[in-house]
Motif scaffolding. Structure first.
Motif, PDB file in Angstrom:
ATOM      1  N   GLU A   3      35.493 -51.660  23.358  1.00  0.00           N
ATOM      2  CA  GLU A   3      34.919 -51.323  22.050  1.00  0.00           C
ATOM      3  C   GLU A   3      33.546 -50.704  22.238  1.00  0.00           C
ATOM      4  O   GLU A   3      32.673 -51.280  22.884  1.00  0.00           O
ATOM      5  CB  GLU A   3      34.826 -52.558  21.159  1.00  0.00           C
ATOM      6  N   ASN A   5      30.253 -49.159  20.183  1.00  0.00           N
ATOM      7  CA  ASN A   5      29.587 -49.188  18.890  1.00  0.00           C
ATOM      8  C   ASN A   5      28.380 -48.258  18.916  1.00  0.00           C
ATOM      9  O   ASN A   5      27.364 -48.570  19.544  1.00  0.00           O
ATOM     10  CB  ASN A   5      29.144 -50.613  18.546  1.00  0.00           C
ATOM     11  N   SER A  22      31.719 -44.223  18.613  1.00  0.00           N
ATOM     12  CA  SER A  22      32.350 -45.510  18.325  1.00  0.00           C
ATOM     13  C   SER A  22      33.856 -45.380  18.534  1.00  0.00           C
ATOM     14  O   SER A  22      34.491 -44.489  17.961  1.00  0.00           O
ATOM     15  CB  SER A  22      32.063 -45.957  16.881  1.00  0.00           C
ATOM     16  N   LYS A  24      37.643 -47.785  19.861  1.00  0.00           N
ATOM     17  CA  LYS A  24      38.290 -49.038  20.245  1.00  0.00           C
ATOM     18  C   LYS A  24      39.572 -48.727  21.003  1.00  0.00           C
ATOM     19  O   LYS A  24      40.300 -47.787  20.657  1.00  0.00           O
ATOM     20  CB  LYS A  24      38.624 -49.895  19.013  1.00  0.00           C
TER      21      LYS A  24
END
Length: 246
Positions: A3, A5, A22, A24
């Protein structure tokens, strides 16, 4: 499993290479990473591998957070770079696969098993400088898999490969996925792997331009310097590469 961010990164005394990315990747997932030259793909993979730390934002790989835990990320993640010569350190296939490992019968047997799996055993005693480009790439992949990583990052794994080499690399990626290994694969050529990926992320000048299931983003990749797969251009469908099944 992975992940990011709002990850931003710049090399010392340089401009930003990545800006507020960002992303995932779920455990066992396969993310395709595309973008024109200089878009930041290799740098992003290096960050995921724990080789660099973000200058702002954060990333987490298998519960290990960067900035701060890059060593922990490196312990569970392996990056296979585009240029195999930058990673091969041993003089022979045997020496490279056993470099830094305990010299025991069990470890040697495991290395030989991996070499056989990747069709490298016949080169066991061969000097690495005599190997083809594709065989060197497989040697780097074999060394990475011997470490039993949770995450495997492949930077342009199809670059420079002939037709049989692409087929073999695709088979290895599929086998890794079936084994539950989380993978991120970058490539300029979407045709060679688009049917394998769960999600496609496209970088453009260091920014995340597109991210989603391939069918949801392929109409827009051309605007960011990436050529859509031939099957998508012809009839808006994703088909197995070269008619492969599964």
């Amino acid at each position: 499993m992975i992940e990011l961010n709002t990850v931003t990164f710049a090399y010392p005394a340089g401009e930003e290479v990545l800006s507020e990315v960002s992303l995932k990747v779920i455990k066992g997932g396969l993310l395709g990473l595309a973008g024109a030259n200089g878009s930041g793909k290799s740098t992003l993979l290096a960050l995921m591998a724990g080789l660099y730390a973000p200058v702002s934002g954060s990333l987490e790989v298998a519960g290990r957070v960067s900035p701060g835990k890059e060593g922990g990320i490196r312990s569970v993640c392996r990056l296979v770079m585009q240029d195999a010569d930058l990673q091969i350190l041993g003089a022979t296939v045997e020496e490279d696969l056993l470099l830094g490992r305990e010299r025991s019968e069990a470890v040697t047997a495991e290395a030989r098993d991996m070499a056989e799996r990747l069709n490298l055993l016949k080169y066991w005693d061969r000097p690495v400088q005599t190997l083809s480009w594709g065989t060197k790439r497989k040697l780097c992949l074999a060394a990475a898999l011997l470490d039993r990583p949770c995450v495997l990052l492949l930077d342009e794994p199809f670059s420079g490969l002939d037709y049989p080499g692409v087929r073999e690399m695709r088979a290895l990626i599929r086998a890794n996925r079936e084994a539950g290994l989380t993978q991120v694969v970058s490539s300029h050529d979407l045709d060679s792997f688009i049917d394998l990926v769960d999600e496609l992320a496209v970088l453009d000048n260091g920014m995340l331009a597109l991210d989603g299931p391939p069918a949801a983003v392929l109409d827009e990749v051309k605007a960011h310097g990436v050529r859509a797969p031939g099957s998508w251009t012809a009839c808006r469908t994703i088909v197995p590469w070269d008619g492969e099944e599964g």
